[in-house]
Structure formats: structure tokens, C-alpha cells
Motif scaffolding. Structure first.
Motif, short mmCIF file in Angstrom:
data_model
loop_
_atom_site.label_atom_id
_atom_site.label_comp_id
_atom_site.label_asym_id
_atom_site.label_seq_id
_atom_site.Cartn_x
_atom_site.Cartn_y
_atom_site.Cartn_z
N ASP B 96 0.80 -1.23 0.00
CA ASP B 96 0.00 0.00 0.00
C ASP B 96 0.84 1.28 0.00
O ASP B 96 0.30 2.37 0.07
CB ASP B 96 -0.95 -0.01 1.20
N GLN B 98 3.03 2.27 2.31
CA GLN B 98 3.30 2.86 3.63
C GLN B 98 4.78 2.81 3.98
O GLN B 98 5.26 3.60 4.77
CB GLN B 98 2.51 2.12 4.72
N HIS B 99 5.48 1.83 3.42
CA HIS B 99 6.90 1.71 3.72
C HIS B 99 7.73 2.44 2.67
O HIS B 99 7.41 2.43 1.49
CB HIS B 99 7.32 0.23 3.74
N ARG B 123 7.75 1.17 13.60
CA ARG B 123 7.17 2.51 13.50
C ARG B 123 7.36 3.29 14.80
O ARG B 123 7.20 4.48 14.85
CB ARG B 123 5.67 2.43 13.25
N TYR B 136 2.59 8.02 9.91
CA TYR B 136 1.58 7.05 10.32
C TYR B 136 1.11 7.29 11.75
O TYR B 136 1.89 7.42 12.68
CB TYR B 136 2.19 5.65 10.21
N MET B 211 6.76 5.69 8.40
CA MET B 211 5.70 5.13 7.56
C MET B 211 4.78 6.23 7.06
O MET B 211 4.52 7.20 7.76
CB MET B 211 4.89 4.11 8.36
N HIS B 212 4.29 6.04 5.85
CA HIS B 212 3.32 6.99 5.28
C HIS B 212 1.92 6.42 5.38
O HIS B 212 1.74 5.23 5.56
CB HIS B 212 3.64 7.22 3.80
N ARG B 213 0.94 7.31 5.20
CA ARG B 213 -0.42 6.80 5.02
C ARG B 213 -0.48 6.09 3.69
O ARG B 213 0.32 6.35 2.80
CB ARG B 213 -1.41 7.98 5.03
N ARG B 214 -1.47 5.19 3.52
CA ARG B 214 -1.55 4.43 2.29
C ARG B 214 -1.81 5.34 1.08
O ARG B 214 -2.45 6.38 1.20
CB ARG B 214 -2.58 3.31 2.36
N SER B 219 -7.45 -0.01 3.85
CA SER B 219 -6.80 -1.05 4.64
C SER B 219 -7.74 -2.22 4.78
O SER B 219 -8.95 -2.05 4.88
CB SER B 219 -6.44 -0.50 6.01
#
Lengths: 142, 253
Positions: B96, B98-99, B123, B136, B211-214, B219
Motif C-alpha cells: 500500500d 506505507q513503507h 514505527r 503514520y 511510515m506513510h499513510r496508504r 486497509s
């Protein structure tokens, strides 16, 4: 006397149990149930058959485990048997699920491998067949 | 057993994906750009959308599960491919987006430098240096679960873990073998995997990552699933802690 059955009820119970036994055997014959799973059902039904053919065995068994009320003993027994069968089925289902998962993973990997082989034949990727890796084997080896 | 032999590189990055056509291309491209010396495998876990097509177009190898098998088996497909392909190390991340590729690089470097056998991206290990509002932040419900698992896993393994549900790992060949050959928890494998790996005597280390938001999609974890997660998680940790440790993976066939 507790646990005694009228002749009518006894014949009905014997008939029902025998009927179920016949159905189980018939399902095994038609391969709708595998022998190893049928065994569990046959044991359950044979115990029930004993209780119906010799009605005194049930109160005796109830007395043995310390339950005075035969009806309660019978219900308790049936509940336990059902629980055993359900746990057995859940377990079989989990094992079958894991096997199915492995088969599907294998299918996914085989299809990818096939694709890689086809690409290797037209020179799109290097595989051991097309590249002996002598060039970089030294610097990457651990 | 099928052997593929090493393909083009010694490092494999695999990304399990389930209905992630909206984000998978960017994830693959970012990883390819940041880590050109790696092979990238996307495991399409029975998606109903065009995940496989999009991932292939972005330049990844794609293994397609005929049905949705769950995240545990999806990662295991990656580990089996890595084992048979002769890869020396792997990293896996979520599909997604996030990484970040920098996090993957950091973990791979740790494994390559033999700091540990399994590197986990956390995280929560250090607060991110620059919180740009894109970072995140877990929901209230989830942070309760996160804290609970942190306690239990740390207790069972006697080692401090801060992020027990991370989907960002890097591992060397011995750990690849462990994950490829063993059974796996279907829905929530992370907790069990940490306990199992520590118990098998491997060095497991956490590294701070951002981490980022998707990027797109939603989710697959809903509140109901969070409850199931806690239940499943607690059982799996204790089951894993009571199992006998497996034979030393590098001596096993």
C-alpha cells in the motif's frame, strides 16, 4: 424403573440406530465418507445401539459416572460425542485448508517458473541455464 | 523439489498484494529505482482487480495465487521463491506504499552487515525526525492492540519489541529457510513469526522506520478484524511459545 423403555420405544430406537449405521456404510461404499472418518461414526452408533438393545446398560453407565438421572446422563453423553465430532471436523478442516494452501502456492510458483523459462528462451532474463554467473559469483559469495 | 537457481540478483524484495492495483505500480517503481540491484516479486494473493497486470507492467515478477490465501501464505510464497531461487537475503514490505524504499535499504544493510538474522522495521522505536503530517498515526482501537502485543511478545521472548505487527522485514538465508519450510498463521502471522524466530535462536533486531499513510485503496483491517486480531494474536503467541523450537534451519534439508 429409571432407564426402562417401552417395547415400542425400544424398537424405534434400535431401528433408527441401525438405519443410521446402514446410511454410514452406504456412504462409505459410495465413497462419500472416507473409511477413517466413518470409524468415528460407527463407534458412536455402536455405543447407542448397545444402550437400545440392552437398555439396562445406560443406567448402569450413568451410575458408574455418578449421574443419578439417566436422561441427563444420555444428554450429557450425546453432547460430549457431538463436541468430539465437531472438534474432529474443525481439525480435519484446518489440516485440509493448510494442504490446499500449499497446493495453491505451488501452482502460483510453477506458473511463475514456467513464465521465467519461456522468457529465458527468448533472452529476457538470465537463469542458470542462460548464465553461469561466473562474472559476479566471487564478489557476492558469502 | 523445484530449484530455480539464482535469477538475476542475490537480493529479492517481495511484496504481497491483494487488490492493490491503485498503489502497487508506484511501490514497485520506487523500490526498483532505490534498489536497482534486486529482483522484485509481487505475490498477487487472489486479487479481483488488475494487481497482477499492473505489477508486471511496472517490472516486477508476479506469482498469482489462484484464490485469496491470506497474508501469511502470501509471504510464505515469497520465502519459498527466495529459497528455491537461491537468494541470499530478502526484504518484504506492504503493497500500500506505507513503507519507504529508504527503510527497506536500511533493513537490508543491517542483514547484509550481519548485525542480525532478521531485521524488523519499527514505527515506534524512535519518533520520526520530521513529522510532516504524512506520518503514520494508528487509530485508538489499534494502538490498544499494539501496546498489548508489545507487552506480551516482549514478555514471551524476553527481548524488547516495539512494533510486533510490522509488515517490513529483511532476512538472511537461514531465516528465509525457516519461513519457507514451516507452517504459517494465515491471517496475522507477524506475532507468531517474531516469537518463533527468537525461539529458534536467531538474532532479531528492530530498526526505526518512517511510515506513510496508504497511497490508495483501503486497509483490509476493520474494527471487527481488530478484535479478531487480538484474539488470534494472543492464542498464536502462546502456542508459538509452547512449541518445541525447530531443528537448526541451516542443517535441515
Amino acid at each position: 424403573m429409571t432407564g426402562s423403555l417401552s417395547l415400542h420405544a425400544q424398537i424405534l430406537a434400535i431401528g433408527l440406530t441401525l438405519g443410521l449405521l446402514v446410511i454410514i456404510f452406504e456412504m462409505v461404499r459410495r465413497r462419500r465418507i472416507q473409511e477413517r472418518y466413518a470409524l468415528l461414526w460407527v463407534v458412536v452408533l455402536l455405543v447407542l445401539l448397545l444402550f437400545t438393545v440392552v437398555p439396562t446398560t445406560l443406567p448402569a453407565a450413568a451410575h458408574l459416572v455418578g449421574i443419578s438421572n439417566t436422561t441427563a446422563a444420555l444428554l450429557a453423553l450425546l453432547s460430549v460425542m457431538e463436541l468430539v465430532l465437531l472438534v474432529h471436523l474443525t481439525s480435519k478442516s484446518s489440516v485440509a485448508d493448510e494442504r490446499l494452501t500449499l497446493v495453491q502456492q505451488e501452482i502460483a510458483l510453477l506458473r511463475l517458473e514456467q513464465e521465467l523459462r519461456e522468457k529465458a528462451q527468448v533472452g529476457l532474463v538470465h537463469t542458470p541455464a542462460s548464465d553461469t554467473r561466473e562474472d559476479d559469483a566471487g564478489q557476492h559469495n558469502s | 523439489m523445484v530449484t530455480l537457481g539464482p535469477l538475476t540478483h542475490r537480493t529479492l524484495i517481495f511484496i504481497p498484494a491483494w487488490n492493490e492495483e491503485g498503489s502497487i505500480a508506484r511501490v514497485v517503481q520506487e523500490v526498483r529505482h532505490a534498489l536497482p540491484e534486486t529482483d522484485i516479486l509481487v505475490i498477487d494473493d487472489g486479487s479481483q482487480d488488475n494487481t497482477a497486470v499492473v505489477a508486471r507492467a511496472a517490472g516486477a515478477l508476479v506469482a498469482i495465487h489462484p484464490a485469496n490465501l491470506g497474508i501469511g501464505p502470501a509471504r510464505r510464497t515469497g520465502y519459498i521463491f527466495a529459497l528455491r531461487g537461491g537468494y541470499e537475503r530478502i526484504a518484504h514490505c506492504d503493497a500500500d506504499g506505507q513503507h519507504t524504499p529508504e527503510s527497506i535499504q536500511r533493513l537490508l544493510r543491517a542483514v547484509q552487515d550481519d548485525e542480525c538474522d532478521l531485521a524488523i522495521g519499527s514505527r515506534f522505536l524512535e519518533p520520526p525526525a520530521s513529522n510532516d503530517g504524512d506520518a503514520y498515526i494508528p487509530s485508538a482501537m489499534r494502538s490498544i492492540g499494539i501496546r498489548l502485543f508489545r507487552r506480551i511478545v516482549s514478555l514471551v521472548t524476553r527481548q524488547r519489541f516495539t512494533d510486533c505487527t510490522s509488515g517490513l522485514y529483511a532476512a538472511n538465508r537461514a531465516v528465509i529457510r525457516q519461513f519457507a519450510l514451516g507452517p504459517t498463521n494465515i491471517d496475522y502471522p507477524e506475532l507468531e513469526n517474531i516469537v518463533r524466530t527468537v525461539r529458534n535462536g536467531f538474532r532479531v533486531k528492530e530498526y526505526p522506520v518512517t511510515m506513510h499513510r496508504r497511497i490508495a485503496g483501503t486497509s483490509s483491517i476493520t474494527p471487527v478484524k481488530t478484535f479478531f486480531y487480538v484474539f488470534n494474536g494472543v492464542i498464536s503467541i502462546f502456542a508459538a511459545s509452547l512449541r518445541a523450537s525447530e531443528p537448526a534451519p541451516d542443517t535441515r534439508q
